[in-house]
Design an enzyme around this catalytic site. Structure first.
Site, PDB file in Angstrom:
ATOM      1  CD  GLU A   1      -1.423  -2.333   2.146  1.00  0.00           C
ATOM      2  OE1 GLU A   1      -1.971  -3.236   2.526  1.00  0.00           O
ATOM      3  OE2 GLU A   1       0.072  -2.505   2.371  1.00  0.00           O
TER       4      GLU A   1
ATOM      5  CB  CYS B   1      -0.992  -0.065   5.430  1.00  0.00           C
ATOM      6  SG  CYS B   1       0.672  -0.721   4.674  1.00  0.00           S
TER       7      CYS B   1
END
Length: 194
Positions: free
Chosen positions: A94, A121
């Protein structure tokens, strides 16, 4: 400029693999806007899984992510976990995709991730204002989907069998690396010897 993949062409595994591996800025050489707009959630998830597979083949943790603009249907960022490859403890799929996208208004974007995001994330996703996240594997890891929903993100689960099997294989082959990716080297050192 004539793209190789144009509107109306079939979306094949070879096409998705090429999309996963070509640098994001070079995507217009590979595909035109019509082809890009024809890609589905399942196609974007498959690209994220192909990025996870890339990381796995590089000796890393198999997690990939893709960011797609709602306005254009275009991939604006993609990445894969490089904990091992770059010796970087928080370059997860991510974060790599967000870095690749650069300075964007993420409120008009969807992030596709091959695995349920870790807390760092997930926090970054709502801090950067993403409106939607699509998660490809909640079988091997899950837990932050509720937090994301509480922060106002739309969270959709679109499990990808290939991605699930890949992460399960990785976890069985390299449990210490899996633990390090999620909790750091201190957690690995604290694990009792088998």
């Amino acid at each position: 400029m004539t793209s190789l993949l144009t509107q109306g062409m079939p979306v094949t595994d070879a096409a998705l693999t090429a999309i996963a591996h070509i640098p994001t800025r070079s995507l217009p050489v590979l595909m035109d806007e019509g082809f890009a707009r024809g890609l589905t959630d399942a196609d974007f998830m498959r690209i994220a899984v192909l990025l996870a597979l890339k990381s796995y083949h590089e000796g890393g943790c198999p997690i990939g992510a893709v960011i797609v603009s709602h306005d254009t249907g275009w991939i604006v960022g993609k990445g894969h976990n490089t904990l091992v490859q770059e010796n970087h403890p928080y370059n997860h799929g991510e974060t790599a995709a967000i870095r690749d996208a650069g300075r964007q208004d993420f409120s008009r974007a969807t992030l596709y991730t091959s695995l349920s995001p870790c807390t760092v994330c997930a926090t970054l996703l709502y801090m950067r204002g993403f409106s939607r996240v699509v998660v490809g594997d909640v079988s091997n890891a899950s837990g932050n989907e509720a937090m994301l929903r509480e922060q106002g993100l739309q969270v959709d689960i679109l499990e990808d069998a290939t991605g699930i099997a890949l992460y399960a294989r990785f976890r069985a082959e390299q449990p210490a690396l899996d633990l390090e990716d999620w909790k750091g080297l201190s957690a690995v050192r604290a694990e009792p010897e088998p």
